[in-house]
Design a protein around this motif. Structure first.
Motif, PDB file in Angstrom:
ATOM      1  N   LEU A  30       0.832  -1.204   0.000  1.00 20.48           N
ATOM      2  CA  LEU A  30       0.000   0.000   0.000  1.00 20.48           C
ATOM      3  C   LEU A  30       0.868   1.255   0.000  1.00 20.48           C
ATOM      4  O   LEU A  30       0.529   2.257  -0.639  1.00 20.48           O
ATOM      5  N   GLY A  31       1.991   1.209   0.713  1.00 20.33           N
ATOM      6  CA  GLY A  31       2.922   2.328   0.678  1.00 20.33           C
ATOM      7  C   GLY A  31       3.488   2.535  -0.712  1.00 20.33           C
ATOM      8  O   GLY A  31       3.644   3.672  -1.176  1.00 20.33           O
ATOM      9  N   PHE A  32       3.776   1.430  -1.405  1.00 16.98           N
ATOM     10  CA  PHE A  32       4.246   1.514  -2.790  1.00 16.98           C
ATOM     11  C   PHE A  32       3.209   2.216  -3.663  1.00 16.98           C
ATOM     12  O   PHE A  32       3.537   3.081  -4.479  1.00 16.98           O
ATOM     13  N   GLY A  33       1.937   1.860  -3.469  1.00 12.13           N
ATOM     14  CA  GLY A  33       0.875   2.477  -4.256  1.00 12.13           C
ATOM     15  C   GLY A  33       0.720   3.960  -3.971  1.00 12.13           C
ATOM     16  O   GLY A  33       0.360   4.733  -4.861  1.00 12.13           O
ATOM     17  N   MET A 197       0.065   0.033 -10.784  1.00  9.19           N
ATOM     18  CA  MET A 197      -0.944   0.263  -9.751  1.00  9.19           C
ATOM     19  C   MET A 197      -1.801  -0.969  -9.497  1.00  9.19           C
ATOM     20  O   MET A 197      -2.543  -1.026  -8.512  1.00  9.19           O
ATOM     21  N   LEU A 198      -1.709  -1.984 -10.371  1.00  7.79           N
ATOM     22  CA  LEU A 198      -2.438  -3.225 -10.119  1.00  7.79           C
ATOM     23  C   LEU A 198      -1.909  -3.954  -8.886  1.00  7.79           C
ATOM     24  O   LEU A 198      -2.630  -4.751  -8.279  1.00  7.79           O
ATOM     25  N   LEU A 199      -0.660  -3.704  -8.496  1.00  9.86           N
ATOM     26  CA  LEU A 199      -0.103  -4.348  -7.296  1.00  9.86           C
ATOM     27  C   LEU A 199      -0.830  -3.897  -6.026  1.00  9.86           C
ATOM     28  O   LEU A 199      -1.295  -4.741  -5.251  1.00  9.86           O
ATOM     29  N   ALA A 203      -3.367  -6.001  -3.428  1.00  4.10           N
ATOM     30  CA  ALA A 203      -3.194  -6.021  -1.976  1.00  4.10           C
ATOM     31  C   ALA A 203      -4.480  -5.625  -1.261  1.00  4.10           C
ATOM     32  O   ALA A 203      -4.842  -6.214  -0.235  1.00  4.10           O
ATOM     33  N   THR A 204      -5.190  -4.654  -1.798  1.00  3.52           N
ATOM     34  CA  THR A 204      -6.459  -4.233  -1.198  1.00  3.52           C
ATOM     35  C   THR A 204      -7.491  -5.354  -1.247  1.00  3.52           C
ATOM     36  O   THR A 204      -8.209  -5.607  -0.270  1.00  3.52           O
ATOM     37  N   LEU A 205      -7.581  -6.047  -2.377  1.00  3.61           N
ATOM     38  CA  LEU A 205      -8.562  -7.125  -2.522  1.00  3.61           C
ATOM     39  C   LEU A 205      -8.234  -8.323  -1.638  1.00  3.61           C
ATOM     40  O   LEU A 205      -9.139  -9.023  -1.164  1.00  3.61           O
TER      41      LEU A 205
END
Length: 436
Positions: A30-33, A197-199, A203-205
């Motif tokens: 999430l930090g990466f995003g 941004m798919l990464l 992670a969210t899903l």
């Protein structure tokens, strides 16, 4: 009923233990995003692209103001705290907003890949507005998610994994995008960033929704109260006069750095460095130098508290701007580029940790997301608006004069710190946490 000590997340052993937890891995991604779109939408990568296609410095400075949503996220943070996003509400309050924001960031980056600023900046500015709103929303939700997903004893470790992921995002959004732009063009660069941004979407899903307490502050107040109570709480805790001075100090703390941010990319190009040079030195080497500065800042705050370190950091933020005079005097010299970036990023990394520690001490835990979003916005707002006019100042003077003037803007901040010195409260060290 027996009691057992909660796991410790302090020291190197604690960091290793934190990296082994699912929530830490989630925060890393999430930090990466959060870090990936920032330079592409609101900072140096975008301004470098605009200069590369021939836009004048004044226009670049004004276009940078389109990313102002990053500075105003506190305005809708209460809604994020109180409600789930309607279309994805089945994911829960936090993940519903996360998924919405991440998909909108990806869409805006792909749209920017197709934009042609050489033919007109209107569509580009529109998508910068969309992207900055989405990126700011994502940041607010991730901050709240981090606080709610784990107990207080794990927050430092989760903040560390989030920061590491954020820095990785900055590396790819800065150095990665510039490398791709150098060899494949800007369209491929922004398209690749949109795909990455798919990464965080994955992670969210795959992550879990934080548990909601049975009784929360948000449930005890009405819709309007969700907006005004975080602010009334802040002034009730600090008083009106001290509260206003603290806000002004936070707003001016990063001013010398913020005011030169928009001109950094154009300055590098005008000094004779290629996009590959900028990627290697500023966005690859520089990111790791910033991480080193952040570790120094963390150790200094732990050893001495943040009050004395605020003075050191305030001077460092301003004086590091003078390091860019080396590049102005020795254009195209790679050693001057490395020297300037070393001084600047070490000081910025150090100051960033000190400021976070200070702002955290000012927040009421009942309104952490909204109050912290307000403080983060204030820390960037004055310099952001001044940065929008920085191109005109450079065109009427010179880069060297601009860097000297930016360093002198530290004087009001130092005067405020002198007034605040005896009024700043160091945080009380917490006793070890026990779990039942």
């Amino acid at each position: 009923m027996s009691e057992a000590a909660a796991p410790s997340y302090r020291g190197w052993a604690g960091i290793r233990r934190a990296f082994a937890t699912p929530s830490a891995l989630t925060m890393l991604v999430l930090g990466f995003g959060s870090g990936l779109p920032f330079l592409l939408i609101a900072s140096m990568t975008l301004s470098t692209r605009l200069r590369d296609v021939g836009l004048d410095l004044g226009s670049i400075g004004l276009i940078s103001l389109a990313s102002f949503f990053y500075l105003l996220k506190f305005l809708w943070a209460p809604l994020i705290d109180r409600y789930a996003f309607p279309l994805t509400a089945f994911l829960g309050r936090r993940r519903s907003w996360l998924l919405f924001a991440q998909l909108l960031v990806a869409a805006s980056l792909f749209a920017l890949a197709l934009a042609r600023p050489d033919l007109g900046v209107g569509p580009l500015v529109a998508w910068v507005l969309v992207g900055s709103f989405a990126g700011a929303t994502q940041d607010s939700v991730v901050d709240a998610y981090r606080i709610e997903i784990a107990p207080a004893s794990a927050q430092a470790a989760l903040a560390a994994t989030y920061t590491l992921g954020y820095r990785f995002g900055l590396i790819l959004g800065g150095a990665g995008a510039l490398y791709l732009a150098e060899y494949q063009g800007w369209r491929w660069a922004y398209t690749a960033m949109a795909a990455l941004m798919l990464l965080p979407v994955a992670a969210t899903l795959l992550s879990r929704e934080p548990d909601q307490p049975e009784t929360t502050v948000e449930r005890r107040i009405d819709f309007l109260g969700a907006f005004w109570q975080p602010f009334s709480s802040y002034f009730r805790n600090n008083g009106v006069a001290l509260g206003l001075v603290l806000l002004l100090f936070v707003g001016l703390f990063k001013f010398p750095d913020q005011v030169i941010g928009v001109m950094a990319g154009p300055f590098y190009l005008d000094s004779g460095y290629s996009k590959a040079d900028i990627a290697t030195v500023s966005k690859l080497y520089g990111i790791w130098t910033g991480i080193a500065g952040a570790f120094l800042g963390g150790m200094a705050v732990a050893a001495y508290g943040f009050r004395r370190m605020l003075f050191v950091a305030t001077l460092g933020v301003a004086l590091s701007n003078l390091a860019f005079l080396l590049m102005a005097q020795y254009p195209s010299q790679i050693w001057a580029f490395y020297a300037a970036i070393t001084a600047d990023n070490l000081c910025q990394g150090f100051a960033g940790v000190v400021l976070i520690a200070f702002m955290s001490s000012l927040t009421d835990r009942a309104f952490t997301a909204t109050q912290f979003a307000l403080l983060v916005s204030l820390a960037n707002l004055p310099g952001k608006f001044a940065g929008g006019l920085s191109g005109y100042l450079v065109e009427r003077t010179s880069y060297s004069t601009f860097f000297v003037l930016s360093a002198l803007t530290v004087v009001p901040t130092l005067l405020l710190l002198a007034w605040l010195w005896r009024r700043i409260r160091e945080p009380v060290k917490e006793a070890p946490v026990e779990a039942t």
